[in-house]
Design a protein around this motif. Structure first.
Motif, PDB file in Angstrom:
ATOM      1  N   GLU A 173       0.967  -1.175   0.117  1.00  0.00           N
ATOM      2  CA  GLU A 173       0.115   0.076   0.004  1.00  0.00           C
ATOM      3  C   GLU A 173       0.764   1.171  -0.013  1.00  0.00           C
ATOM      4  O   GLU A 173       1.886   1.281   0.604  1.00  0.00           O
ATOM      5  CB  GLU A 173      -0.920  -0.040   1.320  1.00  0.00           C
ATOM      6  CG  GLU A 173      -1.797  -1.211   1.541  1.00  0.00           C
ATOM      7  CD  GLU A 173      -3.195  -0.555   1.111  1.00  0.00           C
ATOM      8  OE1 GLU A 173      -3.486   0.447   1.381  1.00  0.00           O
ATOM      9  OE2 GLU A 173      -3.828  -1.282   0.381  1.00  0.00           O
ATOM     10  N   PRO A 214       1.423  -5.535   8.473  1.00  0.00           N
ATOM     11  CA  PRO A 214       1.150  -5.877   9.339  1.00  0.00           C
ATOM     12  C   PRO A 214       0.097  -7.204   8.592  1.00  0.00           C
ATOM     13  O   PRO A 214       0.053  -8.223   9.045  1.00  0.00           O
ATOM     14  CB  PRO A 214       0.260  -5.285  10.467  1.00  0.00           C
ATOM     15  CG  PRO A 214       1.090  -4.024  10.442  1.00  0.00           C
ATOM     16  CD  PRO A 214       1.439  -3.902   8.871  1.00  0.00           C
ATOM     17  N   ARG A 215      -0.381  -6.666   7.500  1.00  0.00           N
ATOM     18  CA  ARG A 215      -1.530  -7.303   7.068  1.00  0.00           C
ATOM     19  C   ARG A 215      -1.074  -8.599   6.096  1.00  0.00           C
ATOM     20  O   ARG A 215      -1.738  -9.605   5.566  1.00  0.00           O
ATOM     21  CB  ARG A 215      -2.523  -6.746   6.132  1.00  0.00           C
ATOM     22  CG  ARG A 215      -2.147  -5.962   5.017  1.00  0.00           C
ATOM     23  CD  ARG A 215      -2.977  -5.020   4.272  1.00  0.00           C
ATOM     24  NE  ARG A 215      -2.651  -4.592   3.216  1.00  0.00           N
ATOM     25  CZ  ARG A 215      -3.380  -5.232   1.892  1.00  0.00           C
ATOM     26  NH1 ARG A 215      -3.915  -5.813   1.854  1.00  0.00           N
ATOM     27  NH2 ARG A 215      -2.756  -4.607   0.623  1.00  0.00           N
ATOM     28  N   LEU A 234       0.449 -11.906   5.035  1.00  0.00           N
ATOM     29  CA  LEU A 234       0.494 -13.189   5.315  1.00  0.00           C
ATOM     30  C   LEU A 234       2.044 -13.821   5.326  1.00  0.00           C
ATOM     31  O   LEU A 234       2.652 -13.495   4.087  1.00  0.00           O
ATOM     32  CB  LEU A 234      -0.391 -14.080   4.464  1.00  0.00           C
ATOM     33  CG  LEU A 234      -2.063 -13.802   4.595  1.00  0.00           C
ATOM     34  CD1 LEU A 234      -2.689 -14.408   3.662  1.00  0.00           C
ATOM     35  CD2 LEU A 234      -2.458 -14.202   5.938  1.00  0.00           C
ATOM     36  N   ASP A 245       2.680 -15.243   1.818  1.00  0.00           N
ATOM     37  CA  ASP A 245       3.081 -14.284   0.882  1.00  0.00           C
ATOM     38  C   ASP A 245       4.464 -13.807   1.040  1.00  0.00           C
ATOM     39  O   ASP A 245       5.268 -13.555  -0.171  1.00  0.00           O
ATOM     40  CB  ASP A 245       2.039 -12.964   0.955  1.00  0.00           C
ATOM     41  CG  ASP A 245       0.703 -13.665   0.086  1.00  0.00           C
ATOM     42  OD1 ASP A 245       0.672 -14.456  -0.534  1.00  0.00           O
ATOM     43  OD2 ASP A 245      -0.335 -13.057   0.624  1.00  0.00           O
ATOM     44  N   CYS A 288      -0.425 -19.545   5.594  1.00  0.00           N
ATOM     45  CA  CYS A 288      -1.648 -18.490   5.086  1.00  0.00           C
ATOM     46  C   CYS A 288      -2.479 -18.124   6.441  1.00  0.00           C
ATOM     47  O   CYS A 288      -3.072 -17.200   6.249  1.00  0.00           O
ATOM     48  CB  CYS A 288      -2.402 -19.299   4.134  1.00  0.00           C
ATOM     49  SG  CYS A 288      -3.664 -20.440   4.882  1.00  0.00           S
ATOM     50  N   GLN A 327      -1.181 -17.251   9.130  1.00  0.00           N
ATOM     51  CA  GLN A 327      -0.525 -16.466  10.231  1.00  0.00           C
ATOM     52  C   GLN A 327       0.062 -15.121   9.472  1.00  0.00           C
ATOM     53  O   GLN A 327       0.672 -15.203   8.256  1.00  0.00           O
ATOM     54  CB  GLN A 327       0.574 -17.172  11.109  1.00  0.00           C
ATOM     55  CG  GLN A 327       1.916 -17.535  10.584  1.00  0.00           C
ATOM     56  CD  GLN A 327       2.839 -17.911  11.618  1.00  0.00           C
ATOM     57  OE1 GLN A 327       2.304 -19.240  12.016  1.00  0.00           O
ATOM     58  NE2 GLN A 327       3.624 -17.516  12.015  1.00  0.00           N
ATOM     59  N   PHE A 328       0.334 -14.062  10.307  1.00  0.00           N
ATOM     60  CA  PHE A 328       0.759 -12.792   9.530  1.00  0.00           C
ATOM     61  C   PHE A 328       2.409 -12.922   9.677  1.00  0.00           C
ATOM     62  O   PHE A 328       2.901 -13.356  10.773  1.00  0.00           O
ATOM     63  CB  PHE A 328       0.507 -11.798  10.449  1.00  0.00           C
ATOM     64  CG  PHE A 328      -1.216 -11.453  10.164  1.00  0.00           C
ATOM     65  CD1 PHE A 328      -1.632 -11.330   8.872  1.00  0.00           C
ATOM     66  CD2 PHE A 328      -2.039 -11.748  11.108  1.00  0.00           C
ATOM     67  CE1 PHE A 328      -3.158 -11.292   8.683  1.00  0.00           C
ATOM     68  CE2 PHE A 328      -3.395 -11.546  10.976  1.00  0.00           C
ATOM     69  CZ  PHE A 328      -3.992 -11.362   9.624  1.00  0.00           C
ATOM     70  N   VAL A 377       4.446 -10.644  10.658  1.00  0.00           N
ATOM     71  CA  VAL A 377       4.899  -9.916  11.743  1.00  0.00           C
ATOM     72  C   VAL A 377       4.828 -10.719  12.942  1.00  0.00           C
ATOM     73  O   VAL A 377       5.821 -10.783  13.939  1.00  0.00           O
ATOM     74  CB  VAL A 377       4.114  -8.661  12.204  1.00  0.00           C
ATOM     75  CG1 VAL A 377       4.138  -7.426  11.514  1.00  0.00           C
ATOM     76  CG2 VAL A 377       2.542  -9.220  12.353  1.00  0.00           C
ATOM     77  N   GLN A 378       4.124 -11.921  12.798  1.00  0.00           N
ATOM     78  CA  GLN A 378       3.835 -12.868  14.169  1.00  0.00           C
ATOM     79  C   GLN A 378       5.418 -13.731  14.009  1.00  0.00           C
ATOM     80  O   GLN A 378       5.614 -14.473  15.067  1.00  0.00           O
ATOM     81  CB  GLN A 378       2.836 -13.689  14.105  1.00  0.00           C
ATOM     82  CG  GLN A 378       1.597 -12.681  14.403  1.00  0.00           C
ATOM     83  CD  GLN A 378       0.256 -13.820  14.310  1.00  0.00           C
ATOM     84  OE1 GLN A 378      -0.258 -14.113  13.327  1.00  0.00           O
ATOM     85  NE2 GLN A 378       0.011 -14.053  15.498  1.00  0.00           N
TER      86      GLN A 378
END
Ligand SMILES: Cc1cc2nc3c(=O)[nH]c(=O)nc-3n(C[C@H](O)[C@H](O)[C@H](O)COP(=O)(O)OP(=O)(O)OC[C@H]3O[C@@H](n4cnc5c(N)ncnc54)[C@H](O)[C@@H]3O)c2cc1C
Lengths: 163, 290
Positions: A3, A26-27, A29, A32, A67, A69-70, A72-73
């Motif tokens: 973005e 954060p969004r 995955l 990805d 897919c 979990q993000f 960032v985690q």
């Protein structure tokens, strides 16, 4: 997938044995980020809601859906994808077994199958057929009918025992 | 198939999590194992603007045995519960239920607190917790409180939790002497959500059955004299209860089918309660637990 003004968070994680650092929204995955930021296209994306298991990776040695979990985690986590296993010249015993036993056709589910099988064999070196089927129950294959996959995992256990 | 943008927080105390959620208001959402929330975000069925990831909060994971109670931390995963030897010994239905949930890769991330807060009508934990007369320990802006499962589950995927509430644990009364609990369910494939399931709790002649997967919330029926009935009368009672239950039709099964199967599943849940492993081996377990 970026973005224009999205805030990013820097994360550091171990990917297939190497420390890697990357800034992620954060969004994003984990699936990805592994594919697009690190080029690990062995992480296959299927359903993106946890049903198919194609995107299975090992996080700290445990098979999970990447897919669900993000990225960032995954700060500080140890990630293994199918790329960590072997090369065409020197395959991992699990890969050799899948090849010998024709445990794949189209190959889409294969990375997830192979990684789940490896995690199983790391815990249970000589699993029963029922244990193999239980462990793989979360990985869907639409080609093989599973029979050859189960045989491949049995063969992999033999190959690993032979060293 | 990608989530909308959100702000991400990973606090390490419950107080900080509640504070962040309070600030976020209706924009905020707790993230635990992510095994229900992330699929909904991927489909954009859920579009929270702020996620409060509680996985780093200390003290929310694990099982404690207190006098008269068993306390299971909200972040305890289905797999942790399955593997817990002492819990399986004291309350075998916990292991038997955990074995029915999803697959290996789901169970190692998904949590009991998340399952209860998600309140899927076909999920095992809300029904098991109701059957065991458990309550949820909840921290919110006004402090801590204890909420019974009946009070917590308000409808399908709906609870009475406020936006800034965090479930910190499930508090289960320790089984009294002679009390037995078992679980049985029917699913299309091992690891799928149940089409119909039941938890049976028995003590002497008394029986309490809690069904899930039929209606919008778990439903219970009880009888003090069930054990003293003839086999035929028991079968009739189970069929009558099955008929009475609220049931939904969907792609996989009609309401009529579910009501009929409810009686069969109840019978098998009663056998599970009578067995030492609460139905573990008799069940269609979905995964290997290693
Ligand atoms: C393929 C697949 C198969 C599955 N099969 C089953 C099955 O057979 N049976 C079953 O029961 N489940 C099943 N699940 C769901 C799984 O058990 C989830 O783990 C569980 O429903 C939610 O737990 P979670 O920790 O992942 O919660 P999350 O997905 O992180 O959160 C779910 C919801 O609960 C809220 N929440 C989470 N924790 C808390 C808390 N401590 N306090 C307040 N709110 C909270 C979140 O805000 C969100 O609204 C399956 C999932 C998948 C992907």
């Amino acid at each position: 997938m970026s973005e224009p003004n999205a805030e990013k968070i820097q994360i550091t994680l171990n990917v297939n044995g190497a420390e890697r650092s990357v800034a992620v929204e954060p969004r994003w995955l984990l699936s990805d980020v592994l594919r697009q930021e690190f080029g690990l296209t062995g992480v296959h994306i299927g359903c993106e809601h946890g049903v198919c298991g194609a995107c299975t990776i090992l996080v700290d040695g445990v098979p999970v859906r990447s897919c669900l979990q993000f990225a960032v985690q995954a700060e500080g986590a140890r990630i293994e994808t199918v790329e960590a296993l072997g090369t065409p010249e020197a395959m991992d015993p699990v890969q050799t077994a899948f090849w010998e036993k024709h445990g794949l056709q189209c190959g889409y589910c294969t990375p997830g199958m192979v990684l789940t099988a490896k995690a199983l064999l790391d815990r249970v070196p000589n699993p029963t057929e029922a244990e193999i089927r239980h462990a793989l129950s979360g990985n869907l294959c639409r080609c093989t009918g599973y029979q050859f996959i189960v045989e491949a995992v049995e063969r992999a256990a033999e190959l690993r025992a032979e060293g | 198939m990608k989530p909308v943008a959100f702000r991400y927080h990973a606090p390490d105390t419950v107080q900080a999590a509640v504070g962040l959620l309070e600030e976020a208001g209706f924009e905020g959402k707790v993230l635990a194992g992510g095994q229900s929330l992330v699929p909904m975000m991927n489909f954009r069925l859920a579009r929270p603007g702020i996620l409060v990831d509680i996985r780093k909060v200390r003290g929310l994971s694990g099982v404690r045995f207190e006098s008269g109670y068993i306390v299971v931390g909200a972040l305890t995963t289905h797999e942790d519960i399955f593997l817990h030897e002492e819990l399986a010994h004291r309350l075998p239905v916990m292991r038997a239920a955990a074995a029915l949930i999803g697959h290996w890769g789901i169970r190692v991330r998904g949590t009991i607190g998340g399952s209860v807060a998600h309140a899927d009508p076909a999920a095992e934990w809300p029904a098991v917790m109701m059957a065991l007369s458990a309550s949820a320990l909840v921290s919110g802006p006004a402090g801590e409180r204890e909420v019974s499962m009946e009070e917590l589950v308000a409808g399908p995927l709906t609870t009475t939790l406020e936006p800034a509430d965090v479930v910190t644990a499930l508090k289960i009364p320790a089984p009294t002497a002679g009390e037995r609990t078992g679980i049985y369910e029917v699913a299309r494939r091992p690891g799928d959500f149940a089409l119909v399931g039941a938890v049976a709790k028995t003590k002497g002649d008394s029986v309490r059955l809690t069904w899930f997967g039929l209606g919008t919330v778990p439903q219970a029926r009880e009888s003090d004299s069930f054990g003293s009935l003839s086999e035929k009368a028991q079968a009739e009672q189970l069929s009558r209860w099955g008929e009475e239950l609220e049931a939904e039709s969907d792609l996989h099964a009609s309401a009529t089918w579910r009501k009929r199967v409810a009686a069969v599943v109840a019978r098998r849940a009663l056998s599970a309660a009578a067995s030492d492993d609460a139905g573990l081996e008799a069940g269609e377990r979905s995964g290997l637990h290693v």
